[in-house]
Structure formats: structure tokens, C-alpha cells
Design a protein around this motif. Structure first.
Motif, short mmCIF file in Angstrom:
data_model
loop_
_atom_site.label_atom_id
_atom_site.label_comp_id
_atom_site.label_asym_id
_atom_site.label_seq_id
_atom_site.Cartn_x
_atom_site.Cartn_y
_atom_site.Cartn_z
N THR A 51 29.49 43.32 39.11
CA THR A 51 30.37 42.34 39.73
C THR A 51 30.77 41.31 38.69
O THR A 51 29.92 40.76 38.00
CB THR A 51 29.63 41.64 40.89
OG1 THR A 51 29.27 42.62 41.84
CG2 THR A 51 30.50 40.59 41.55
N GLN A 66 41.52 36.96 47.88
CA GLN A 66 40.71 37.96 47.18
C GLN A 66 41.59 38.91 46.40
O GLN A 66 41.26 39.29 45.28
CB GLN A 66 39.83 38.72 48.17
CG GLN A 66 38.68 37.87 48.68
CD GLN A 66 37.93 38.53 49.81
OE1 GLN A 66 38.50 39.20 50.66
NE2 GLN A 66 36.62 38.33 49.81
N HIS A 115 33.76 39.04 39.51
CA HIS A 115 34.36 37.93 40.25
C HIS A 115 33.55 37.67 41.52
O HIS A 115 33.07 38.61 42.16
CB HIS A 115 35.80 38.26 40.68
CG HIS A 115 36.71 38.59 39.54
ND1 HIS A 115 37.02 37.70 38.54
CD2 HIS A 115 37.36 39.74 39.24
CE1 HIS A 115 37.84 38.28 37.68
NE2 HIS A 115 38.07 39.52 38.08
N CYS A 156 34.93 32.60 39.57
CA CYS A 156 33.99 32.28 40.63
C CYS A 156 34.60 31.14 41.44
O CYS A 156 34.92 30.08 40.87
CB CYS A 156 32.64 31.84 40.06
SG CYS A 156 31.83 33.13 39.09
N CYS A 199 40.72 38.81 42.47
CA CYS A 199 39.85 39.92 42.08
C CYS A 199 40.59 41.12 41.50
O CYS A 199 39.98 42.16 41.27
CB CYS A 199 38.99 40.35 43.25
SG CYS A 199 37.91 39.04 43.86
N LYS A 200 41.90 40.99 41.26
CA LYS A 200 42.61 42.17 40.75
C LYS A 200 42.38 42.36 39.27
O LYS A 200 41.95 41.49 38.58
CB LYS A 200 44.10 42.07 41.05
CG LYS A 200 44.83 40.94 40.35
CD LYS A 200 46.29 40.99 40.72
CE LYS A 200 47.03 39.83 40.08
NZ LYS A 200 48.42 39.80 40.41
#
Length: 94
Positions: free
Chosen positions: A4, A89, A6, A34, A93-94
Motif C-alpha cells: 500500500t 479515492q 496511498h 496520505c 489513488c490512481k
């Protein structure tokens, strides 16, 4: 499995100092963005940080894609946005 990088959390209304402290803790562990979004869906206050990425780039994306009101420095930005968790998101998160 891929680690993980992000972390994006959604919480109820929370003290800004507590959010900033939590983001600082997360950025010490996770290399990506974050962020903590505080409030109710569609009306969030947020703080986003990163130990490796320039958060000002993310601020520009949030402003252009979601009309977020935000600013800050390379390691941390803060502001407000009217968006769904899914929209946020997807962009972060991409």
C-alpha cells in the motif's frame, strides 16, 4: 501483493490538529499520498501529506477536477471539497 502506498481515510468532524498529527504519522509509514477527509459526505475538510510526492500537484488536480479550495506546500496541503469518497479515492489513488 503490491504494498500500500496511498492511504485515504474518511472520518466525522475532527479537530484540525488531530488530523494533522494523524497525517504526519501516516506519511512516516506510507510513501504515497496520505489524507484524512473530515466531515460529512459531499462536504469535507481535508489534510493531505506525502513524504515523497509534491502535494501541490495533487492540489492542482483537486482544484481543476473537483473545484476544491486548497493550498499548502510540497509536503502537505489542506482545504475543503464537495465530493464523494469514490471521486476522491479515484483521483488520489490512481
Amino acid at each position: 501483493p503490491e504494498a500500500t502506498s496511498h492511504v485515504v481515510l474518511f472520518v466525522g468532524p475532527m479537530d484540525t490538529i488531530a488530523i494533522r498529527n494523524a497525517v504526519n504519522t501516516l506519511t512516516a509509514t506510507y510513501p504515497g499520498y496520505c489524507g484524512i477527509f473530515s466531515g460529512e459526505e459531499g462536504n469535507y475538510q481535508f489534510i493531505l501529506g506525502s513524504s515523497t510526492k509534491d502535494c501541490r500537484e495533487l492540489a492542482n488536480i483537486l482544484r481543476s477536477q473537483l473545484s476544491a479550495k486548497c493550498g499548502g506546500s510540497a509536503p502537505m496541503i489542506q482545504g475543503s471539497v464537495n465530493a464523494t469518497p469514490q471521486q476522491l479515492q479515484h483521483l488520489i489513488c490512481k
